[in-house]
Design a protein around this motif. Structure first.
Motif, PDB file in Angstrom:
ATOM      1  N   THR A  12       0.742   2.756   3.488  1.00  0.00           N
ATOM      2  CA  THR A  12      -0.326   1.798   3.183  1.00  0.00           C
ATOM      3  C   THR A  12      -1.680   2.482   3.219  1.00  0.00           C
ATOM      4  O   THR A  12      -2.530   2.259   2.345  1.00  0.00           O
ATOM      5  CB  THR A  12      -0.283   0.615   4.171  1.00  0.00           C
ATOM      6  OG1 THR A  12       1.022   0.044   4.136  1.00  0.00           O
ATOM      7  CG2 THR A  12      -1.319  -0.436   3.823  1.00  0.00           C
ATOM      8  N   CYS A  16      -3.997   2.463  -0.015  1.00  0.00           N
ATOM      9  CA  CYS A  16      -5.247   1.686  -0.005  1.00  0.00           C
ATOM     10  C   CYS A  16      -6.492   2.540   0.179  1.00  0.00           C
ATOM     11  O   CYS A  16      -7.536   2.240  -0.404  1.00  0.00           O
ATOM     12  CB  CYS A  16      -5.208   0.630   1.094  1.00  0.00           C
ATOM     13  SG  CYS A  16      -4.008  -0.682   0.809  1.00  0.00           S
ATOM     14  N   ARG A  68       5.319   0.069  -3.493  1.00  0.00           N
ATOM     15  CA  ARG A  68       4.292   1.051  -3.101  1.00  0.00           C
ATOM     16  C   ARG A  68       4.942   2.417  -2.882  1.00  0.00           C
ATOM     17  O   ARG A  68       4.436   3.438  -3.339  1.00  0.00           O
ATOM     18  CB  ARG A  68       3.571   0.576  -1.844  1.00  0.00           C
ATOM     19  CG  ARG A  68       2.496   1.524  -1.373  1.00  0.00           C
ATOM     20  CD  ARG A  68       1.638   0.976  -0.237  1.00  0.00           C
ATOM     21  NE  ARG A  68       2.398   0.323   0.780  1.00  0.00           N
ATOM     22  CZ  ARG A  68       2.145  -0.918   1.236  1.00  0.00           C
ATOM     23  NH1 ARG A  68       1.133  -1.629   0.761  1.00  0.00           N
ATOM     24  NH2 ARG A  68       2.881  -1.444   2.187  1.00  0.00           N
ATOM     25  N   ASP A 120      -1.857  -5.626  -1.149  1.00  0.00           N
ATOM     26  CA  ASP A 120      -1.723  -4.170  -1.069  1.00  0.00           C
ATOM     27  C   ASP A 120      -1.753  -3.698   0.380  1.00  0.00           C
ATOM     28  O   ASP A 120      -1.190  -2.651   0.703  1.00  0.00           O
ATOM     29  CB  ASP A 120      -2.853  -3.463  -1.816  1.00  0.00           C
ATOM     30  CG  ASP A 120      -2.703  -3.502  -3.318  1.00  0.00           C
ATOM     31  OD1 ASP A 120      -1.945  -4.338  -3.840  1.00  0.00           O
ATOM     32  OD2 ASP A 120      -3.369  -2.677  -3.979  1.00  0.00           O
ATOM     33  N   THR A 121      -2.404  -4.434   1.254  1.00  0.00           N
ATOM     34  CA  THR A 121      -2.582  -4.033   2.644  1.00  0.00           C
ATOM     35  C   THR A 121      -1.396  -4.402   3.538  1.00  0.00           C
ATOM     36  O   THR A 121      -1.309  -3.937   4.669  1.00  0.00           O
ATOM     37  CB  THR A 121      -3.863  -4.654   3.237  1.00  0.00           C
ATOM     38  OG1 THR A 121      -3.735  -6.075   3.304  1.00  0.00           O
ATOM     39  CG2 THR A 121      -5.092  -4.291   2.408  1.00  0.00           C
ATOM     40  N   PHE A 123       2.189  -4.360   5.239  1.00  0.00           N
ATOM     41  CA  PHE A 123       3.186  -3.299   5.410  1.00  0.00           C
ATOM     42  C   PHE A 123       4.322  -3.634   6.367  1.00  0.00           C
ATOM     43  O   PHE A 123       5.327  -2.915   6.403  1.00  0.00           O
ATOM     44  CB  PHE A 123       2.529  -1.979   5.837  1.00  0.00           C
ATOM     45  CG  PHE A 123       1.931  -1.991   7.213  1.00  0.00           C
ATOM     46  CD1 PHE A 123       2.684  -1.625   8.315  1.00  0.00           C
ATOM     47  CD2 PHE A 123       0.608  -2.368   7.409  1.00  0.00           C
ATOM     48  CE1 PHE A 123       2.142  -1.626   9.586  1.00  0.00           C
ATOM     49  CE2 PHE A 123       0.058  -2.379   8.665  1.00  0.00           C
ATOM     50  CZ  PHE A 123       0.823  -2.002   9.770  1.00  0.00           C
ATOM     51  N   GLY A 137      -1.061  -5.936   8.314  1.00  0.00           N
ATOM     52  CA  GLY A 137      -1.713  -5.222   7.232  1.00  0.00           C
ATOM     53  C   GLY A 137      -2.714  -4.228   7.777  1.00  0.00           C
ATOM     54  O   GLY A 137      -3.095  -4.283   8.948  1.00  0.00           O
TER      55      GLY A 137
END
Length: 172
Positions: A12, A16, A68, A120-121, A123, A137
Motif C-alpha cells: 500500500t 499510494c 494492487r 487505494d489506501t 490493505f 488503511g
C-alpha cells in the motif's frame, strides 16, 4: 496476521506514496483498476454491504490487495517488504457512520460523502463485533492533515488513527 499485514501495508505504501496528490485526494486515492465491485454501488448501498457480517468489507479488501499486488509486480517483480510507515499513518474504520457528508470538503475528497476513505489506501480487514468488521488503511504523509481534519469533523466514532499499541499488535 502480522506477516500478511506487513506485506499488504508495504504494498500500500509502495502504491499510494508516489501516486497520491493532496489537491486531488479524492481522485488519487480511488484508482479505477483497484475499484472493488462493492464500490460500484451508490454510497448508501456500499455502507449497507460494509456493515453486514461476515462482511463485504473483507471481500473488497481482498480484491484491492490482489489487484494492487498484480500492478506492483508488473512494475517491480522483486516485490516489497515492510520497512516502516514512510511518514504516513494507519487508520481503522468500521463504516458505522451517520453519513453527514461533513468530512468530504475538509479531507479534499479523501473521505466521500458517506465517510468512506479512498479504496487505494485499504490493505487489511479484521472481523469484529456485530457489523462487518474493521478495514485498515494507510494515509501517505501528503494527506495526513487532510485526513485528520476529515476524521475530526465526523460526529460519530467510525474512523480514526490506529494507536501505537494496536499497530504493534497488528504488525506482530
Amino acid at each position: 496476521m502480522s506477516t500478511d499485514f506487513k506485506l499488504r501495508l508495504a504494498e500500500t505504501i509502495a502504491w499510494c506514496g508516489p501516486r497520491v496528490v493532496a489537491s486531488q485526494a479524492g481522485v488519487t486515492t480511488r484508482t479505477e483498476a483497484l475499484r472493488p465491485p462493492l464500490c460500484r454501488h451508490d454510497g448508501d448501498t456500499q455502507l449497507e454491504l460494509l456493515l453486514e457480517p461476515p462482511g463485504a468489507g473483507k471481500e473488497a479488501v481482498e480484491f484491492i490487495v490482489g489487484r494492487r499486488r498484480e500492478q506492483l509486480l508488473r512494475a517491480n517483480p522483486g516485490g516489497h517488504s515492510y520497512s516502516g510507515l514512510a511518514g504516513g499513518r494507519v487508520y481503522a474504520t468500521d463504516f458505522n457512520t451517520d453519513i453527514c457528508g461533513a468530512a468530504t470538503a475538509p479531507s479534499n475528497g479523501f473521505l466521500d460523502d458517506h465517510d468512506i476513505p479512498g479504496w487505494d489506501t485499504w490493505f487489511a480487514h479484521e472481523q469484529t463485533g456485530p457489523y462487518g468488521g474493521i478495514v485498515y488503511g494507510w494515509v501517505p504523509p501528503v494527506l495526513l492533515e487532510l485526513a485528520d481534519e476529515g476524521f475530526y469533523v465526523i460526529p460519530v466514532q467510525c474512523i480514526g488513527w490506529v494507536n501505537d499499541a494496536d499497530l504493534r499488535r497488528l504488525l506482530g
